[in-house]
Design a protein around this motif. Structure first.
Motif, PDB file in Angstrom:
ATOM      1  N   ALA A  39     -31.015   4.546 -22.530  1.00 27.13           N
ATOM      2  CA  ALA A  39     -30.453   3.919 -21.328  1.00 27.13           C
ATOM      3  C   ALA A  39     -31.547   3.148 -20.604  1.00 27.13           C
ATOM      4  CB  ALA A  39     -29.865   4.981 -20.399  1.00 27.13           C
ATOM      5  N   ILE A  40     -31.230   1.907 -20.248  1.00 26.21           N
ATOM      6  CA  ILE A  40     -32.164   1.044 -19.513  1.00 26.21           C
ATOM      7  C   ILE A  40     -31.401   0.370 -18.384  1.00 26.21           C
ATOM      8  CG2 ILE A  40     -33.693   0.595 -21.482  1.00 26.21           C
ATOM      9  CD1 ILE A  40     -32.263  -2.068 -21.872  1.00 26.21           C
ATOM     10  N   VAL A  41     -32.139  -0.080 -17.391  1.00 28.42           N
ATOM     11  CA  VAL A  41     -31.504  -0.820 -16.310  1.00 28.42           C
ATOM     12  C   VAL A  41     -31.104  -2.203 -16.830  1.00 28.42           C
ATOM     13  CG1 VAL A  41     -33.637  -1.838 -15.385  1.00 28.42           C
ATOM     14  CG2 VAL A  41     -31.716  -1.344 -13.851  1.00 28.42           C
ATOM     15  N   ASP A  42     -29.962  -2.696 -16.336  1.00 22.51           N
ATOM     16  CA  ASP A  42     -29.450  -3.978 -16.828  1.00 22.51           C
ATOM     17  C   ASP A  42     -29.999  -5.136 -16.009  1.00 22.51           C
ATOM     18  OD1 ASP A  42     -28.062  -5.872 -18.226  1.00 22.51           O
ATOM     19  OD2 ASP A  42     -26.127  -5.455 -17.262  1.00 22.51           O
ATOM     20  N   GLU A  43     -31.327  -5.206 -15.944  1.00 23.93           N
ATOM     21  CA  GLU A  43     -31.946  -6.282 -15.173  1.00 23.93           C
ATOM     22  C   GLU A  43     -33.329  -6.562 -15.734  1.00 23.93           C
ATOM     23  OE1 GLU A  43     -31.519  -6.529 -10.776  1.00 23.93           O
ATOM     24  OE2 GLU A  43     -33.695  -6.413 -10.823  1.00 23.93           O
ATOM     25  N   CYS A  44     -33.523  -7.760 -16.225  1.00 24.29           N
ATOM     26  CA  CYS A  44     -34.832  -8.147 -16.757  1.00 24.29           C
ATOM     27  C   CYS A  44     -35.858  -8.176 -15.630  1.00 24.29           C
ATOM     28  CB  CYS A  44     -34.725  -9.527 -17.411  1.00 24.29           C
ATOM     29  SG  CYS A  44     -36.276 -10.108 -18.113  1.00 24.29           S
ATOM     30  N   SER A  45     -37.063  -7.697 -15.916  1.00 21.43           N
ATOM     31  CA  SER A  45     -38.116  -7.653 -14.903  1.00 21.43           C
ATOM     32  C   SER A  45     -38.737  -9.023 -14.652  1.00 21.43           C
ATOM     33  CB  SER A  45     -39.209  -6.660 -15.308  1.00 21.43           C
ATOM     34  OG  SER A  45     -39.846  -7.101 -16.500  1.00 21.43           O
ATOM     35  N   HIS A  46     -38.403 -10.013 -15.477  1.00 17.49           N
ATOM     36  CA  HIS A  46     -38.974 -11.346 -15.288  1.00 17.49           C
ATOM     37  C   HIS A  46     -38.261 -12.101 -14.185  1.00 17.49           C
ATOM     38  CE1 HIS A  46     -39.396 -15.733 -16.501  1.00 17.49           C
ATOM     39  NE2 HIS A  46     -40.593 -15.364 -16.063  1.00 17.49           N
ATOM     40  N   ASP A  47     -36.939 -12.294 -14.330  1.00 19.84           N
ATOM     41  CA  ASP A  47     -36.192 -13.068 -13.328  1.00 19.84           C
ATOM     42  C   ASP A  47     -34.789 -12.509 -13.140  1.00 19.84           C
ATOM     43  OD1 ASP A  47     -35.954 -15.055 -11.417  1.00 19.84           O
ATOM     44  OD2 ASP A  47     -35.239 -16.560 -12.837  1.00 19.84           O
ATOM     45  N   ALA A  48     -34.655 -11.202 -13.338  1.00 18.65           N
ATOM     46  CA  ALA A  48     -33.436 -10.458 -12.996  1.00 18.65           C
ATOM     47  C   ALA A  48     -32.188 -10.828 -13.801  1.00 18.65           C
ATOM     48  CB  ALA A  48     -33.146 -10.554 -11.506  1.00 18.65           C
ATOM     49  N   ALA A  49     -32.345 -11.421 -14.961  1.00 20.55           N
ATOM     50  CA  ALA A  49     -31.166 -11.708 -15.792  1.00 20.55           C
ATOM     51  C   ALA A  49     -30.527 -10.401 -16.246  1.00 20.55           C
ATOM     52  CB  ALA A  49     -31.581 -12.521 -17.026  1.00 20.55           C
ATOM     53  N   PRO A  50     -29.205 -10.393 -16.422  1.00 18.34           N
ATOM     54  CA  PRO A  50     -28.556  -9.199 -16.979  1.00 18.34           C
ATOM     55  C   PRO A  50     -28.908  -9.081 -18.464  1.00 18.34           C
ATOM     56  CG  PRO A  50     -26.956 -10.954 -16.652  1.00 18.34           C
ATOM     57  CD  PRO A  50     -28.250 -11.459 -16.117  1.00 18.34           C
ATOM     58  N   ILE A  51     -29.780  -8.142 -18.753  1.00 20.78           N
ATOM     59  CA  ILE A  51     -30.346  -8.062 -20.103  1.00 20.78           C
ATOM     60  C   ILE A  51     -29.298  -7.636 -21.139  1.00 20.78           C
ATOM     61  CG2 ILE A  51     -31.197  -5.689 -20.052  1.00 20.78           C
ATOM     62  CD1 ILE A  51     -33.894  -6.980 -21.074  1.00 20.78           C
ATOM     63  N   SER A  52     -28.201  -7.071 -20.668  1.00 19.88           N
ATOM     64  CA  SER A  52     -27.131  -6.655 -21.593  1.00 19.88           C
ATOM     65  C   SER A  52     -26.462  -7.824 -22.288  1.00 19.88           C
ATOM     66  CB  SER A  52     -26.076  -5.856 -20.830  1.00 19.88           C
ATOM     67  OG  SER A  52     -25.503  -6.657 -19.811  1.00 19.88           O
ATOM     68  N   THR A  53     -26.683  -9.041 -21.782  1.00 20.33           N
ATOM     69  CA  THR A  53     -26.095 -10.213 -22.430  1.00 20.33           C
ATOM     70  C   THR A  53     -27.025 -10.766 -23.513  1.00 20.33           C
ATOM     71  OG1 THR A  53     -26.964 -11.665 -20.702  1.00 20.33           O
ATOM     72  CG2 THR A  53     -24.719 -10.834 -20.413  1.00 20.33           C
ATOM     73  N   GLY A  54     -28.144 -10.078 -23.730  1.00 18.66           N
ATOM     74  CA  GLY A  54     -29.069 -10.471 -24.785  1.00 18.66           C
ATOM     75  C   GLY A  54     -28.733  -9.794 -26.103  1.00 18.66           C
ATOM     76  N   HIS A  55     -29.732  -9.636 -26.936  1.00 22.33           N
ATOM     77  CA  HIS A  55     -29.537  -9.085 -28.274  1.00 22.33           C
ATOM     78  C   HIS A  55     -30.361  -7.819 -28.458  1.00 22.33           C
ATOM     79  CE1 HIS A  55     -27.517 -12.769 -29.421  1.00 22.33           C
ATOM     80  NE2 HIS A  55     -28.544 -13.440 -28.920  1.00 22.33           N
ATOM     81  N   LEU A  56     -29.794  -6.885 -29.200  1.00 21.92           N
ATOM     82  CA  LEU A  56     -30.489  -5.650 -29.542  1.00 21.92           C
ATOM     83  C   LEU A  56     -30.905  -5.736 -31.003  1.00 21.92           C
ATOM     84  CD1 LEU A  56     -31.238  -2.780 -28.546  1.00 21.92           C
ATOM     85  CD2 LEU A  56     -28.993  -2.040 -29.382  1.00 21.92           C
ATOM     86  N   ARG A  57     -32.212  -5.561 -31.235  1.00 19.95           N
ATOM     87  CA  ARG A  57     -32.734  -5.581 -32.610  1.00 19.95           C
ATOM     88  C   ARG A  57     -33.565  -4.318 -32.796  1.00 19.95           C
ATOM     89  NH1 ARG A  57     -34.635 -11.670 -32.025  1.00 19.95           N
ATOM     90  NH2 ARG A  57     -32.624 -12.665 -32.288  1.00 19.95           N
TER      91      ARG A  57
END
Ligand code: FES
Length: 103
Positions: A39-57
């Protein structure tokens, strides 16, 4: 004392997938990778983008906005432009239920 809250069931999130949940004031992402849940917070530490819309590898999540990468097991940055880690939450699985620890 730490409190665990049930947020999902194992069958909700196939291996290699992720899903977002609201946990009090935090939007979190439960990631399923290699048979384990993180479990991670859904907020990128760079510019607060919702990281859940990215990709999991595997154990890495890639931010969709500028491409920063984070290790989902620890929240540490694995590729810039982010420099600060993201928050992670302890997860436990009991039977079919996935719990996240709240501090
Ligand atoms: S907002 Fe995530 S890399 Fe910029």
């Amino acid at each position: 004392m730490a409190e665990y809250r049930k947020v999902a069931t194992v069958s909700d999130i196939p291996d290699g997938g992720m899903k977002t949940y609201r946990l009090d004031h935090d939007q979190i992402v439960i990631c399923h990778s290699g048979g384990r849940f993180y479990a991670i917070v859904d907020e990128c530490s760079h510019d607060a983008a919702p990281i859940s819309t990215g990709h999991l590898r595997d154990h890495e999540i890639v931010c969709p906005r500028h491409g920063a990468r984070f290790d989902i097991t620890s929240g540490t940055v694995t590729a810039p432009p982010a420099v600060a880690p993201i928050d992670t939450f302890e997860v436990k699985v009991e039977g079919e239920d996935i719990f996240v620890r709240l501090d």
